[in-house]
Design a protein around this motif. Structure first.
Motif, PDB file in Angstrom:
ATOM      1  N   GLU A 124       0.832  -1.207   0.000  1.00  0.00           N
ATOM      2  CA  GLU A 124       0.000   0.000   0.000  1.00  0.00           C
ATOM      3  C   GLU A 124       0.868   1.259   0.000  1.00  0.00           C
ATOM      4  N   GLN A 125       1.925   1.251   0.807  1.00  0.00           N
ATOM      5  CA  GLN A 125       2.825   2.395   0.835  1.00  0.00           C
ATOM      6  C   GLN A 125       3.511   2.587  -0.516  1.00  0.00           C
ATOM      7  N   ASN A 126       3.841   1.474  -1.168  1.00  0.00           N
ATOM      8  CA  ASN A 126       4.464   1.544  -2.489  1.00  0.00           C
ATOM      9  C   ASN A 126       3.520   2.191  -3.504  1.00  0.00           C
ATOM     10  N   VAL A 127       2.231   1.862  -3.420  1.00  0.00           N
ATOM     11  CA  VAL A 127       1.246   2.462  -4.335  1.00  0.00           C
ATOM     12  C   VAL A 127       1.214   3.971  -4.141  1.00  0.00           C
ATOM     13  N   HIS A 128       1.205   4.426  -2.892  1.00  0.00           N
ATOM     14  CA  HIS A 128       1.184   5.865  -2.641  1.00  0.00           C
ATOM     15  C   HIS A 128       2.452   6.535  -3.173  1.00  0.00           C
ATOM     16  N   LYS A 129       3.592   5.888  -2.987  1.00  0.00           N
ATOM     17  CA  LYS A 129       4.854   6.445  -3.469  1.00  0.00           C
ATOM     18  C   LYS A 129       4.869   6.544  -5.000  1.00  0.00           C
ATOM     19  N   ASN A 139       2.249   6.629  -6.972  1.00  0.00           N
ATOM     20  CA  ASN A 139       1.269   7.649  -7.382  1.00  0.00           C
ATOM     21  C   ASN A 139       1.868   9.051  -7.292  1.00  0.00           C
ATOM     22  N   ASP A 140       2.583   9.318  -6.205  1.00  0.00           N
ATOM     23  CA  ASP A 140       3.222  10.622  -6.050  1.00  0.00           C
ATOM     24  C   ASP A 140       4.256  10.855  -7.151  1.00  0.00           C
ATOM     25  N   VAL A 194       2.219   2.659 -12.262  1.00  0.00           N
ATOM     26  CA  VAL A 194       1.131   2.941 -11.319  1.00  0.00           C
ATOM     27  C   VAL A 194       0.127   1.796 -11.338  1.00  0.00           C
ATOM     28  N   ALA A 234      -0.622  -0.742  -8.232  1.00  0.00           N
ATOM     29  CA  ALA A 234      -1.994  -0.817  -7.707  1.00  0.00           C
ATOM     30  C   ALA A 234      -2.528  -2.245  -7.792  1.00  0.00           C
TER      31      ALA A 234
END
Length: 102
Positions: free
Chosen positions: A49-54, A56-57, A69, A73
């Motif tokens: 989950e943290q990787n997805v946020h990173k 995405n940023d 991305v 996801a």
């Protein structure tokens, strides 16, 4: 497990061989080992989950393309889905044990 030089493997499940031992274990040791296994699996889902946020940023500032991305996801979605299925099986097993007559 599929690996690619650009994509790291999904690391949801820890090394199962590390849990298998040849000696007899006590129930307390088995419980501790299982708890450690579950904790590391859930930590792997959180890392996805943290990787997805990173990613995405990074996408928002133009450092990565949309394919990364989507891949990140999808990996996180699969990890979460597997975790939910394992949880359901654990609950079913618990309910089955509670239905047993002694």
């Amino acid at each position: 497990m599929i690996t690619n030089s650009m994509i790291s493997p999904v690391g949801l499940l820890p090394n199962i061989n590390a849990l298998q031992t040849t000696k007899e274990t006590t129930p307390a040791e088995a419980t501790e080992s299982f708890a450690t296994f579950l904790k590391s699996a859930i930590d792997g889902v959180a890392a996805q989950e943290q990787n997805v946020h990173k990613v995405n940023d990074q996408f928002l500032i133009g450092e990565v393309d949309e394919n990364k991305v989507i891949i990140a996801a999808t990996q996180a979605e699969l990890s979460l889905s597997l975790t939910a299925q394992v949880r359901n099986k654990v609950i079913e097993a618990y309910q089955e044990i509670m239905r047993m007559q002694m």
